[in-house]
Design a protein around this motif. Structure first.
Motif, PDB file in Angstrom:
ATOM      1  N   ILE A  62       0.888  -1.271   0.048  1.00 46.05           N
ATOM      2  CA  ILE A  62      -0.059  -0.050   0.001  1.00 46.05           C
ATOM      3  C   ILE A  62       0.859   1.411  -0.034  1.00 46.05           C
ATOM      4  O   ILE A  62       0.645   2.231  -0.669  1.00 46.05           O
ATOM      5  CB  ILE A  62      -0.735  -0.149   1.253  1.00 46.05           C
ATOM      6  N   LYS A  63       1.918   0.937   0.787  1.00 48.74           N
ATOM      7  CA  LYS A  63       3.005   2.403   0.788  1.00 48.74           C
ATOM      8  C   LYS A  63       3.615   2.502  -0.665  1.00 48.74           C
ATOM      9  O   LYS A  63       3.613   3.665  -1.163  1.00 48.74           O
ATOM     10  CB  LYS A  63       4.200   1.757   1.762  1.00 48.74           C
ATOM     11  N   ASP A  64       3.884   1.649  -1.128  1.00 45.59           N
ATOM     12  CA  ASP A  64       4.464   1.684  -2.628  1.00 45.59           C
ATOM     13  C   ASP A  64       3.217   2.355  -3.538  1.00 45.59           C
ATOM     14  O   ASP A  64       3.437   3.129  -4.538  1.00 45.59           O
ATOM     15  CB  ASP A  64       4.662   0.082  -3.158  1.00 45.59           C
ATOM     16  N   LEU A  65       1.884   1.762  -3.317  1.00 45.70           N
ATOM     17  CA  LEU A  65       1.009   2.503  -4.280  1.00 45.70           C
ATOM     18  C   LEU A  65       0.884   3.893  -4.190  1.00 45.70           C
ATOM     19  O   LEU A  65       0.442   4.834  -5.018  1.00 45.70           O
ATOM     20  CB  LEU A  65      -0.477   1.756  -4.012  1.00 45.70           C
ATOM     21  N   HIS A  66       1.109   4.310  -2.834  1.00 46.94           N
ATOM     22  CA  HIS A  66       0.979   5.754  -2.512  1.00 46.94           C
ATOM     23  C   HIS A  66       2.100   6.763  -3.056  1.00 46.94           C
ATOM     24  O   HIS A  66       1.645   7.628  -3.351  1.00 46.94           O
ATOM     25  CB  HIS A  66       1.188   5.905  -0.931  1.00 46.94           C
ATOM     26  N   LYS A  67       2.935   6.163  -3.621  1.00 55.69           N
ATOM     27  CA  LYS A  67       3.954   6.795  -4.549  1.00 55.69           C
ATOM     28  C   LYS A  67       3.405   7.462  -5.837  1.00 55.69           C
ATOM     29  O   LYS A  67       3.858   8.379  -6.262  1.00 55.69           O
ATOM     30  CB  LYS A  67       5.360   6.095  -4.768  1.00 55.69           C
ATOM     31  N   LYS A  68       2.386   6.396  -6.313  1.00 55.33           N
ATOM     32  CA  LYS A  68       2.020   6.898  -7.624  1.00 55.33           C
ATOM     33  C   LYS A  68       0.536   7.204  -7.379  1.00 55.33           C
ATOM     34  O   LYS A  68       0.089   7.959  -8.519  1.00 55.33           O
ATOM     35  CB  LYS A  68       2.108   5.298  -8.343  1.00 55.33           C
ATOM     36  N   TYR A  69      -0.346   6.881  -6.664  1.00 58.03           N
ATOM     37  CA  TYR A  69      -1.708   7.115  -6.615  1.00 58.03           C
ATOM     38  C   TYR A  69      -2.004   7.892  -5.286  1.00 58.03           C
ATOM     39  O   TYR A  69      -1.426   7.607  -4.343  1.00 58.03           O
ATOM     40  CB  TYR A  69      -2.648   5.879  -6.619  1.00 58.03           C
ATOM     41  N   SER A  70      -3.284   8.663  -5.619  1.00 59.10           N
ATOM     42  CA  SER A  70      -3.682   9.578  -4.273  1.00 59.10           C
ATOM     43  C   SER A  70      -5.053   8.861  -3.870  1.00 59.10           C
ATOM     44  O   SER A  70      -5.352   9.144  -2.867  1.00 59.10           O
ATOM     45  CB  SER A  70      -3.738  10.720  -4.629  1.00 59.10           C
ATOM     46  N   HIS A  71      -5.642   8.497  -4.884  1.00 53.76           N
ATOM     47  CA  HIS A  71      -7.187   8.138  -4.437  1.00 53.76           C
ATOM     48  C   HIS A  71      -7.717   6.832  -5.028  1.00 53.76           C
ATOM     49  O   HIS A  71      -7.060   6.286  -6.107  1.00 53.76           O
ATOM     50  CB  HIS A  71      -8.099   9.004  -4.982  1.00 53.76           C
ATOM     51  N   ILE A  72      -8.788   6.213  -4.826  1.00 50.10           N
ATOM     52  CA  ILE A  72      -9.320   4.627  -5.093  1.00 50.10           C
ATOM     53  C   ILE A  72     -10.750   5.150  -5.228  1.00 50.10           C
ATOM     54  O   ILE A  72     -11.452   5.768  -4.179  1.00 50.10           O
ATOM     55  CB  ILE A  72      -8.918   3.645  -4.035  1.00 50.10           C
ATOM     56  N   ARG A  73     -11.404   4.368  -6.033  1.00 54.98           N
ATOM     57  CA  ARG A  73     -12.856   4.303  -5.981  1.00 54.98           C
ATOM     58  C   ARG A  73     -13.030   2.947  -6.068  1.00 54.98           C
ATOM     59  O   ARG A  73     -12.565   1.958  -7.157  1.00 54.98           O
ATOM     60  CB  ARG A  73     -13.488   4.883  -7.316  1.00 54.98           C
ATOM     61  N   LYS A  74     -14.093   2.396  -5.284  1.00 61.16           N
ATOM     62  CA  LYS A  74     -14.195   0.968  -5.214  1.00 61.16           C
ATOM     63  C   LYS A  74     -15.589   0.387  -6.090  1.00 61.16           C
ATOM     64  O   LYS A  74     -16.299   1.197  -6.214  1.00 61.16           O
ATOM     65  CB  LYS A  74     -14.360   0.510  -3.669  1.00 61.16           C
ATOM     66  N   THR A  75     -15.464  -0.850  -6.343  1.00 64.97           N
ATOM     67  CA  THR A  75     -16.556  -1.380  -7.147  1.00 64.97           C
ATOM     68  C   THR A  75     -17.011  -2.492  -6.114  1.00 64.97           C
ATOM     69  O   THR A  75     -16.061  -3.117  -5.364  1.00 64.97           O
ATOM     70  CB  THR A  75     -16.246  -1.737  -8.444  1.00 64.97           C
ATOM     71  N   ARG A  76     -18.262  -2.846  -6.347  1.00 66.34           N
ATOM     72  CA  ARG A  76     -18.894  -4.195  -5.593  1.00 66.34           C
ATOM     73  C   ARG A  76     -18.190  -5.286  -6.021  1.00 66.34           C
ATOM     74  O   ARG A  76     -18.134  -5.633  -7.339  1.00 66.34           O
ATOM     75  CB  ARG A  76     -20.394  -4.003  -5.912  1.00 66.34           C
ATOM     76  N   PRO A  77     -17.932  -6.145  -5.129  1.00 60.07           N
ATOM     77  CA  PRO A  77     -16.978  -7.310  -5.479  1.00 60.07           C
ATOM     78  C   PRO A  77     -18.358  -8.600  -5.896  1.00 60.07           C
ATOM     79  O   PRO A  77     -18.555  -9.351  -5.229  1.00 60.07           O
ATOM     80  CB  PRO A  77     -16.244  -7.751  -4.182  1.00 60.07           C
ATOM     81  N   ASP A  78     -18.755  -8.437  -7.025  1.00 58.97           N
ATOM     82  CA  ASP A  78     -19.765  -9.367  -7.589  1.00 58.97           C
ATOM     83  C   ASP A  78     -19.429 -10.045  -8.884  1.00 58.97           C
ATOM     84  O   ASP A  78     -20.447 -10.635  -9.363  1.00 58.97           O
ATOM     85  CB  ASP A  78     -21.282  -8.638  -7.837  1.00 58.97           C
TER      86      ASP A  78
END
Length: 261
Positions: A62-78
């Motif tokens: 997650i720390k690694d992702l933080h270097k490149k991305y600031s936000h997330i939008r989640k989708t339903r796990p269906d």
């Protein structure tokens, strides 16, 4: 006697399958009522809370992702999350890119005819295609993000988009069946694979689906793979290879969400 026994075995299996399906449906329903189909944009830090502090592998990633991305939008796990995440992320990007919107609209408009020419029944695919075009036109009218988000959270509209994206994926795989045949396991033809793994709702997506949809619509997708693999970094893959990605998705085993830089 043996035949009767076989029949009763297959009936038992069927009853068992139905019981499992019913249980899965209940679980899906519970998930469904607590998770929106597509969430609001959230700070990427929400991921940290999803894993225990002592879960070193995921916390590092997650720390690694933080270097490149600031936000997330989640989708339903269906089981439809790849298509829903892709559909929403791309249409959202069209809200402020009129050039790509016009290109994409033309591709989308023509796509129905391509499918009909391939043998898909016009009558069956028409409504799905119309819904897809309606949403593209909604973006064209420079509507707010709010309207797009509420459309994607309206189950029937959202599922129609998913169905159409599944049909486009299936159509592309079948058009390019000579190439894709090598990647299909279990001795199935590309057509069988599409009927079993691509066209039905809730079937999860893999590399092969992503390659096909990215190429069918000529939209480049980058997927960040967050799994339990060694090392504290998240590996990514761009579809098609070497292209300049427009859409960024986070993959965790069995699930896709949307990432924002």
């Amino acid at each position: 006697e043996q035949e009767e026994e076989m029949q009763s075995i297959s009936l038992n299996c069927l009853a068992y399958d139905e019981a499992i399906m019913a249980q899965q449906d209940r679980i899906q329903q519970e998930i469904a009522t607590t998770n929106p189909l597509v969430s609001d944009r959230q700070d990427l830090s929400v991921l940290q809370g999803e894993y225990a502090a002592e879960d070193a592998i995921y916390q590092l990633k997650i720390k690694d992702l933080h270097k490149k991305y600031s936000h997330i939008r989640k989708t339903r796990p269906d089981g439809n999350c790849f298509y829903r995440a892709f559909g929403f992320a791309h249409l959202e990007s069209l809200l402020d890119d009129s050039k790509e919107l016009q290109r994409f609209k033309a591709v989308a408009a023509k796509s129905k005819l391509d499918l009909v020419n391939q043998g898909f029944t016009e009558f069956t695919i028409e409504d799905f295609h119309n819904t897809f075009m309606d949403l593209i036109e909604l973006c064209e009218k420079q509507q707010s993000l709010g309207e797009l988000l509420s459309s994607f959270n309206d189950q029937s509209v959202s599922d129609y988009i998913v169905v159409y994206l599944r049909l486009l994926t299936s159509g592309y795989l079948q058009r390019e069946h000579v190439f894709f045949q090598h990647f299909i396991e279990g001795g199935r033809s590309v057509k069988e694979f599409c009927q079993q793994e691509v066209e039905p709702m809730s079937k999860e997506s893999d590399h092969i689906h992503i390659i096909a949809l990215a190429q069918a619509l000529n939209v480049s997708i980058l997927v960040e793979y967050m799994d339990r693999g060694e090392g504290g970094t998240v590996n990514n893959h761009v579809f098609p290879e070497g292209s300049e990605p427009r859409i960024f998705l986070l993959y965790r085993p069995g699930h896709y969400d949307i990432l924002y830089k």
